[in-house]
Design a protein around this motif. Structure first.
Motif, PDB file in Angstrom:
ATOM      1  N   PHE A  50     181.325 155.285  64.560  1.00  0.00           N
ATOM      2  CA  PHE A  50     181.149 156.715  64.311  1.00  0.00           C
ATOM      3  C   PHE A  50     182.426 157.496  64.628  1.00  0.00           C
ATOM      4  O   PHE A  50     182.661 158.561  64.079  1.00  0.00           O
ATOM      5  N   GLU A  71     177.808 151.898  58.731  1.00  0.00           N
ATOM      6  CA  GLU A  71     176.874 151.121  57.912  1.00  0.00           C
ATOM      7  C   GLU A  71     177.333 149.675  57.757  1.00  0.00           C
ATOM      8  O   GLU A  71     176.534 148.754  57.719  1.00  0.00           O
ATOM      9  N   ALA A  74     176.527 147.917  60.977  1.00  0.00           N
ATOM     10  CA  ALA A  74     175.091 147.641  61.054  1.00  0.00           C
ATOM     11  C   ALA A  74     174.753 146.428  60.196  1.00  0.00           C
ATOM     12  O   ALA A  74     173.929 145.588  60.562  1.00  0.00           O
ATOM     13  N   PHE A  82     170.225 156.460  69.253  1.00  0.00           N
ATOM     14  CA  PHE A  82     170.861 157.716  69.660  1.00  0.00           C
ATOM     15  C   PHE A  82     170.209 158.282  70.913  1.00  0.00           C
ATOM     16  O   PHE A  82     168.995 158.249  71.077  1.00  0.00           O
ATOM     17  N   PHE A  88     163.695 160.588  61.122  1.00  0.00           N
ATOM     18  CA  PHE A  88     163.666 161.194  59.793  1.00  0.00           C
ATOM     19  C   PHE A  88     162.411 162.057  59.760  1.00  0.00           C
ATOM     20  O   PHE A  88     161.318 161.592  59.439  1.00  0.00           O
ATOM     21  N   GLN A  91     158.924 162.279  57.530  1.00  0.00           N
ATOM     22  CA  GLN A  91     158.485 160.960  57.080  1.00  0.00           C
ATOM     23  C   GLN A  91     157.594 160.361  58.175  1.00  0.00           C
ATOM     24  O   GLN A  91     157.744 160.687  59.347  1.00  0.00           O
ATOM     25  N   HIS A 102     164.728 147.921  55.420  1.00  0.00           N
ATOM     26  CA  HIS A 102     165.333 147.803  54.087  1.00  0.00           C
ATOM     27  C   HIS A 102     166.753 147.248  54.133  1.00  0.00           C
ATOM     28  O   HIS A 102     167.290 146.866  53.095  1.00  0.00           O
ATOM     29  N   GLN A 106     164.583 143.921  50.185  1.00  0.00           N
ATOM     30  CA  GLN A 106     164.695 144.724  48.967  1.00  0.00           C
ATOM     31  C   GLN A 106     163.383 145.419  48.614  1.00  0.00           C
ATOM     32  O   GLN A 106     163.354 146.616  48.326  1.00  0.00           O
ATOM     33  N   ARG A 108     159.929 147.327  48.575  1.00  0.00           N
ATOM     34  CA  ARG A 108     159.351 148.409  49.359  1.00  0.00           C
ATOM     35  C   ARG A 108     158.117 147.919  50.127  1.00  0.00           C
ATOM     36  O   ARG A 108     157.953 148.216  51.309  1.00  0.00           O
ATOM     37  N   THR A 151     166.110 146.231  61.655  1.00  0.00           N
ATOM     38  CA  THR A 151     167.262 145.778  60.873  1.00  0.00           C
ATOM     39  C   THR A 151     167.614 144.314  61.191  1.00  0.00           C
ATOM     40  O   THR A 151     168.608 143.824  60.679  1.00  0.00           O
TER      41      THR A 151
ATOM     42  N   ARG B 179     163.675 150.856  47.415  1.00  0.00           N
ATOM     43  CA  ARG B 179     164.607 150.868  48.535  1.00  0.00           C
ATOM     44  C   ARG B 179     165.620 152.000  48.360  1.00  0.00           C
ATOM     45  O   ARG B 179     165.938 152.689  49.310  1.00  0.00           O
ATOM     46  N   ALA B 182     164.020 155.160  49.465  1.00  0.00           N
ATOM     47  CA  ALA B 182     163.839 155.228  50.917  1.00  0.00           C
ATOM     48  C   ALA B 182     165.162 155.556  51.589  1.00  0.00           C
ATOM     49  O   ALA B 182     165.226 156.364  52.522  1.00  0.00           O
ATOM     50  N   MET B 185     166.154 159.271  50.873  1.00  0.00           N
ATOM     51  CA  MET B 185     165.433 160.226  51.710  1.00  0.00           C
ATOM     52  C   MET B 185     165.880 160.137  53.167  1.00  0.00           C
ATOM     53  O   MET B 185     165.903 161.133  53.879  1.00  0.00           O
ATOM     54  N   ALA B 186     166.259 158.940  53.595  1.00  0.00           N
ATOM     55  CA  ALA B 186     166.772 158.796  54.958  1.00  0.00           C
ATOM     56  C   ALA B 186     168.084 159.566  55.104  1.00  0.00           C
ATOM     57  O   ALA B 186     168.306 160.254  56.103  1.00  0.00           O
ATOM     58  N   ARG B 188     168.939 162.139  53.349  1.00  0.00           N
ATOM     59  CA  ARG B 188     168.577 163.553  53.316  1.00  0.00           C
ATOM     60  C   ARG B 188     168.132 164.037  54.707  1.00  0.00           C
ATOM     61  O   ARG B 188     168.582 165.071  55.192  1.00  0.00           O
ATOM     62  N   ASP B 189     167.275 163.234  55.341  1.00  0.00           N
ATOM     63  CA  ASP B 189     166.680 163.695  56.590  1.00  0.00           C
ATOM     64  C   ASP B 189     167.612 163.543  57.782  1.00  0.00           C
ATOM     65  O   ASP B 189     167.498 164.289  58.753  1.00  0.00           O
ATOM     66  N   ASN B 190     168.504 162.590  57.744  1.00  0.00           N
ATOM     67  CA  ASN B 190     169.445 162.434  58.846  1.00  0.00           C
ATOM     68  C   ASN B 190     170.509 161.410  58.468  1.00  0.00           C
ATOM     69  O   ASN B 190     170.308 160.210  58.614  1.00  0.00           O
ATOM     70  N   ASP B 192     173.460 160.570  59.723  1.00  0.00           N
ATOM     71  CA  ASP B 192     174.041 159.709  60.755  1.00  0.00           C
ATOM     72  C   ASP B 192     173.083 158.593  61.145  1.00  0.00           C
ATOM     73  O   ASP B 192     173.489 157.433  61.281  1.00  0.00           O
ATOM     74  N   ALA B 193     171.809 158.963  61.314  1.00  0.00           N
ATOM     75  CA  ALA B 193     170.832 157.950  61.696  1.00  0.00           C
ATOM     76  C   ALA B 193     170.711 156.910  60.593  1.00  0.00           C
ATOM     77  O   ALA B 193     170.590 155.713  60.858  1.00  0.00           O
ATOM     78  N   ALA B 194     170.756 157.352  59.335  1.00  0.00           N
ATOM     79  CA  ALA B 194     170.655 156.425  58.214  1.00  0.00           C
ATOM     80  C   ALA B 194     171.833 155.453  58.224  1.00  0.00           C
ATOM     81  O   ALA B 194     171.653 154.245  58.060  1.00  0.00           O
ATOM     82  N   ARG B 195     173.035 155.984  58.441  1.00  0.00           N
ATOM     83  CA  ARG B 195     174.214 155.111  58.446  1.00  0.00           C
ATOM     84  C   ARG B 195     174.151 154.122  59.600  1.00  0.00           C
ATOM     85  O   ARG B 195     174.551 152.963  59.464  1.00  0.00           O
ATOM     86  N   LEU B 197     171.681 152.710  60.616  1.00  0.00           N
ATOM     87  CA  LEU B 197     170.761 151.634  60.233  1.00  0.00           C
ATOM     88  C   LEU B 197     171.275 150.849  59.030  1.00  0.00           C
ATOM     89  O   LEU B 197     170.545 150.100  58.402  1.00  0.00           O
ATOM     90  N   VAL B 199     172.568 152.078  56.124  1.00  0.00           N
ATOM     91  CA  VAL B 199     172.453 152.683  54.795  1.00  0.00           C
ATOM     92  C   VAL B 199     173.836 153.155  54.348  1.00  0.00           C
ATOM     93  O   VAL B 199     174.501 153.898  55.064  1.00  0.00           O
ATOM     94  N   ALA B 201     175.521 155.543  52.865  1.00  0.00           N
ATOM     95  CA  ALA B 201     175.203 156.911  52.446  1.00  0.00           C
ATOM     96  C   ALA B 201     176.015 157.337  51.219  1.00  0.00           C
ATOM     97  O   ALA B 201     175.479 157.957  50.300  1.00  0.00           O
TER      98      ALA B 201
END
Lengths: 248, 327
Positions: A50, A71, A74, A82, A88, A91, A102, A106, A108, A151, B179, B182, B185-186, B188-190, B192-195, B197, B199, B201
């Motif tokens: 980060f 990413e 990860a 954090f 999120f 959700q 995910h 792959q 859902r 993950t 996927r 998902a 939307m991750a 969109r919602d956050n 940093d948290a998505a990355r 995990l 994702v 981005a």
């Protein structure tokens, strides 16, 4: 497993990380402690991509990952949680955890199924359809752990998963962390709750003002004069030693 | 799965329109609702599911429209080929704008302003280069035949917009089940948290803006063939950008059916004002502005949220019961 060498990061005139080197052996729970503002979270951010370090390197599983984006790190099997929980919002718990799943899944349907499985392990199995934003603080901390766990990581960095929890919640979450390790996941955790550090970790690094000042087993470290001074102020170690000598 | 059945049903019912509606005026209204739903759904992919609020979707709409018009008028290329070219060009413009903004991590209002600027740049460019007809605009010569993407009756146009809109809605249905969706939307919602995990981005946002640009571009192609006239203000002006974002915001951001509800709602409002106030220039924009303020203040989840509130999903009973035990 994780090898950090000579990490330096400055924000303006503040050295948030000053030549920090540490290592995390595979299969262990290692902890990182230090007073507020010591640079623990910055160090996590440097390790997980980060922030970019000004100098130094991070090696994970023998490979140089310095400067890679989070990413990519990860994807190699190192995830962080954090300190300030980042659900999120909007959700459900199930969908939140599925985002983690995910990474390697792959489909859902499979990801949602895996999310259920992981939720069960961290004690969220009964709240799968709740909106993540309506979870209690303890629930959100569990969610952070669950998403990271989904993950399939090799190493998890927990940033104060116990902060803000009451003693009974802490007693509930500690076994969850231990269970993560039982699954073969290596853990590095930042923690203020000493009870947790003492009972969970086998090796502790102490950070103060951006630099490492001590390392060893938790029991050794808490008696270390530099550590006592970092937490209680200059001269305290000496005074305590004197008083103990006096009592003896 | 239930959503897919509902989607099929809704479009089947809409598909009855040409058989039961004999008035050209009413059929035109249905066409314009579908067209608005397409514009709105295109924006919804990036704005509703991706959380990236674009104020410049005219950039993709106008590119699609101008591509089909210029290829036809200047090079004599068949508009059905122009349809493909328009979609692709709009997607490329979206890729360029996406790359320029997401690469440098622009978010929120900065992203919105830059997209607005890109649309304006394109408007000014199309106003000054000769092959777009500059300020005079470009007129597609009337030559009615299906092979020429110009239909003598409204029914032909109806089926074209029906297919385009259905494609956009089916894509969004897929987004909700995949996927990619998902992860979008991750982000969109956050982000940093998505990355954290894993994702990617940047890639996910690029995918969203390109899909979004594609469907906006198709709407532009349709507009050009339906009205046979374009000028820089129509193609790249702010009116299209505003309509694109208003439809899903009124209908319900990040929902499958929101853009359709929004398109219907907005058209009902604009028809009603036309009846009541007459064709006062600019009055529809005033009404749109008021509607937007009301929606944002009182119904942030849009018409889809209202529908949800009136007919709530049956909540899984055990979910609530146990929360107390942990509090």
């Amino acid at each position: 497993m994780l090898e950090v060498r000579g990490l330096v990061k400055s924000f303006g005139g503040v050295k948030a990380s000053n030549n920090v080197s540490l290592s995390v052996p595979e299969g262990r729970i290692t902890s990182l402690i230090g007073p507020n503002g010591a640079g623990k979270t910055t160090l996590f951010a440097l390790i997980t991509g980060f922030h970019k370090p000004d100098a130094g390197s991070v090696h994970f599983l023998g490979e140089d990952i310095t400067g890679l984006p989070p990413e990519k790190i990860a994807q190699r099997g190192m995830v962080r949680t954090f300190q300030i929980v980042q659900p999120f919002a909007g959700q459900t718990v199930r969908e939140n955890i599925a985002v983690g799943a995910h990474l390697h899944v792959q489909s859902r349907a499979d990801a949602l199924e895996k999310a259920e499985d992981v939720a069960g392990k961290v004690g969220l199995g009964d709240r799968l359809d709740m909106d993540a934003a309506s979870l209690t603080v303890a629930g959100r901390k569990r969610l952070e752990v669950a998403r990271a766990l989904a993950t399939d990581p090799k190493l998890i960095l927990f940033d104060e998963v116990l902060a803000g929890l009451n003693p009974s919640e802490i007693r509930d979450v500690i076994p969850v962390i231990r269970a993560v390790r039982e699954e073969g996941v290596t853990i590095l955790l930042i923690e203020h709750v000493m009870q947790a550090v003492m009972s969970l970790s086998e090796h502790t690094w102490v950070l103060n003002q951006g630099a490492l000042i001590a390392e060893g087993t938790p029991a050794d470290v808490v008696g270390h004069p530099l550590v006592v001074e970092a937490y209680l102020g200059k001269g305290m170690a000496e005074r305590i030693a004197k008083r103990e000598a006096h009592h003896a | 799965m239930k959503q897919l059945v509902l989607l099929g049903l809704v479009f089947a019912v809409i598909g009855l329109a040409p058989f039961v509606i004999s008035s050209e005026f009413t059929l035109n209204l249905v066409i314009m609702v579908l067209y608005a739903a397409l514009l709105g759904q295109a924006w919804n992919i990036l704005g509703g599911y991706g959380g990236q609020f674009s104020f410049g979707h005219a950039a993709y709409f106008g590119t699609g429209a101008y591509t089909v018009a210029v290829l036809q008028v200047q090079l004599g290329i068949n508009p059905w080929l122009g349809l493909v070219a328009g979609g692709v060009m709009a997607m490329l413009v979206a890729a360029f704008i996406g790359f320029a903004t997401f690469r440098y991590g622009l978010r929120g209002s900065y992203f919105a302003l830059v997209t607005l600027a890109f649309a304006e740049v394109l408007r000014i460019l199309s106003n000054s280069v000769p092959f777009t007809g500059a300020g005079v605009g470009i007129l597609i010569p009337l030559d009615q035949s299906a092979a020429n993407f110009q239909f003598a009756s409204k029914q032909g146009f109806f089926w074209v917009i029906w297919v385009m809109t259905l494609a956009a809605f089916a894509t969004v249905w897929w987004i909700g089940k995949s996927r990619f969706g998902a992860q979008l939307m991750a982000v969109r919602d956050n982000e940093d948290a998505a990355r954290a995990l894993g994702v990617e981005a940047f890639k996910v946002k690029m995918g969203a803006i390109m899909l979004s640009g594609l469907f906006s571009g198709l709407a532009g192609v349709f507009y050009a063939q339906y009205f046979l006239y374009l000028d820089p203000y129509i193609a790249y002006g702010p009116a299209i950008s505003i309509e694109s974002l208003l439809v899903p915001i009124v209908g319900g951001l990040g929902t499958l059916f929101g853009p359709l509800l929004g398109a219907i709602g907005l058209h009902l409002i604009s028809e009603a004002t036309r009846e009541l106030i007459g064709d006062l220039p600019g009055i529809s924009l005033v009404i749109y502005g008021i509607v937007l303020v009301i929606m944002v203040l009182f119904m942030p989840r849009g018409l889809a949220g209202l529908v949800r509130r009136l007919w709530p999903k049956p909540a899984p009973a055990k979910a609530q019961a146990t929360e107390g035990g942990h509090a």
